[in-house]
Design an enzyme around this catalytic site. Sequence first.
Site, PDB file in Angstrom:
ATOM      1  N   ASP A 154       0.838  -1.188   0.000  1.00 44.12           N
ATOM      2  CA  ASP A 154       0.000   0.000   0.000  1.00 44.12           C
ATOM      3  C   ASP A 154       0.881   1.248   0.000  1.00 44.12           C
ATOM      4  O   ASP A 154       1.860   1.326   0.738  1.00 44.12           O
ATOM      5  CB  ASP A 154      -0.906  -0.023   1.237  1.00 44.12           C
ATOM      6  CG  ASP A 154      -1.988   1.024   1.178  1.00 44.12           C
ATOM      7  OD1 ASP A 154      -2.728   1.051   0.189  1.00 44.12           O
ATOM      8  OD2 ASP A 154      -2.096   1.810   2.136  1.00 44.12           O
ATOM      9  N   GLU A 169       0.787  -0.613  -5.155  1.00 44.96           N
ATOM     10  CA  GLU A 169      -0.375   0.283  -5.137  1.00 44.96           C
ATOM     11  C   GLU A 169       0.137   1.675  -5.503  1.00 44.96           C
ATOM     12  O   GLU A 169       0.786   2.347  -4.706  1.00 44.96           O
ATOM     13  CB  GLU A 169      -1.024   0.274  -3.747  1.00 44.96           C
ATOM     14  CG  GLU A 169      -2.311   1.098  -3.674  1.00 44.96           C
ATOM     15  CD  GLU A 169      -2.074   2.553  -3.345  1.00 44.96           C
ATOM     16  OE1 GLU A 169      -2.313   3.397  -4.239  1.00 44.96           O
ATOM     17  OE2 GLU A 169      -1.647   2.858  -2.225  1.00 44.96           O
ATOM     18  N   ASP A 214     -11.211   1.249  -0.418  1.00 42.88           N
ATOM     19  CA  ASP A 214     -11.306   2.674  -0.120  1.00 42.88           C
ATOM     20  C   ASP A 214     -12.354   3.389  -0.973  1.00 42.88           C
ATOM     21  O   ASP A 214     -12.681   4.547  -0.699  1.00 42.88           O
ATOM     22  CB  ASP A 214      -9.953   3.359  -0.334  1.00 42.88           C
ATOM     23  CG  ASP A 214      -8.998   3.154   0.837  1.00 42.88           C
ATOM     24  OD1 ASP A 214      -9.484   2.924   1.959  1.00 42.88           O
ATOM     25  OD2 ASP A 214      -7.775   3.227   0.631  1.00 42.88           O
TER      26      ASP A 214
END
Length: 503
Positions: A304, A351, A405
Amino acid sequence: MFNIKSLLHEKSRASGILVHPTSFPSPFGMGDLGGGAYAFVDFLKSAKQKLWQVLPLGPTGFGDSPYQSFSSFAGNHYLISPEELCKQGWLSEADLADKPWFDPRAIDYGQAIEYKLGLLKKAYENFKATAISAQKAKITKFCNKNDWVEDYALFYALKEHFGGLEWHKWDAPLAKRDVLAMSDARKAHADTINFHKFLQCEFFRQWGELKAYANKAGICIIGDIPIFVASDSADVWASPDLFMLDKNGRPTAVAGVPPDYFSETGQLWGNPLYDWDAHKKSDYAWWCSRIEAVLSMVDIVRIDHFRGFESYWAVPAGEETAINGTWKKGPGKAFFTALKNRLGDLPIIAEDLGEITEAVDKLRVGENLPGMRVLHFAFQPDGKSTHMPHNYENSRTVVYSGTHDNNTTQGWYADAPEHERDYLRRALSVSGNDVAWDLVKFAFSTNALFAIVPIQDIMNLGASDRMNCPGLAQGWWKFRYTEDMLTHHQAAQLEYLAGMFNR
């Protein structure tokens, strides 16, 4: 069964579903590693899907976010299945009979944690009373194999002793890891320490069996590593020299991102920043251990906020928003060279969402790491969005309808500007009446190596079933589904699409 280990390094097209274990059906207030998890794996197999993506699996703290964990190495003990504990003999059916009522569609973390903690403590007491030497030896072996366990178990015991206070607010000798104070604490809190060792051993046993079941079914698990760690964590307490802290253990600057798609004031995450010079001196040993530990749990790992390895947004401690931050240089290529030297070629997904520069792209492409594209961001009328499939740089891409998200696709479409809705309808030649499955099909049809969709889109769910909304600290991560919400019809649709698009 396909070759899981080589999946990312070959042109093996695949598709799958994003869902965190907390969302699985369970009678115990939140999803766990029991029957609901195995039923989901069976669903994936019947739907001819090869991928299951999860969020970080660590123990969660304030706000219940998987991205704010008390440890980068430990497992979330609240995911332990009480039913599996019964099979081990540490609980009885009678222990599980008197359950409170739980909302089957949303997690009340306070209620669920209180109930599950009672069961876990009862299981531990039964273990102490009845375990034979061979069973106790398994815990010793587990702890010897995982050198992070000692610090983690002591951290958790001390956190309980100090009423949940952040570690830098503990008595100074313990906050600063004085050797004598630590020795005394291990003696004083020995039983609590052993309780958390028991929980970690059981979590990893249950997770290992579930992963083996998934792999045997031809399913690859994609895990998740947040680039930053929580300030109040065993990681920072045990290795303060690796982070930018003041003399009292508080961050001097914290992580976040500048104003973006999700928030006009940016996202203030609050995580301490790394002292990258200190990491470099050890040849990034802590990071190597962290990635090695996660890859012992999953087959592929998504990192991430990958862009933070090239440059990261540093916000002075005490700021109320992320607006007044500055970009700082990350470790760059040297970091990935160290990883490769120790661990070899790694199955990593980068990501790379948000404000991405040419330097970030150069780092990712140079390391041959697939990036991410999200279809919710694709439908700009000029057709130039990098998230639109006709603009993908190559097939080494992972495409999502949306992520954890994002809103659900139904929720996103309902709120999207009409010019985006119109472009979607024209680009896909659809009416928009079944937009979630329209995007599932569109994702599967792209040239992207992997296509992954949140389970909410498979179920055609609206905005009320959104998993998270970045920038809003509390009230998220609650999504649950019930057993009847996964259907044979959905599996048949997914199987059809997987066959049609060679996934």
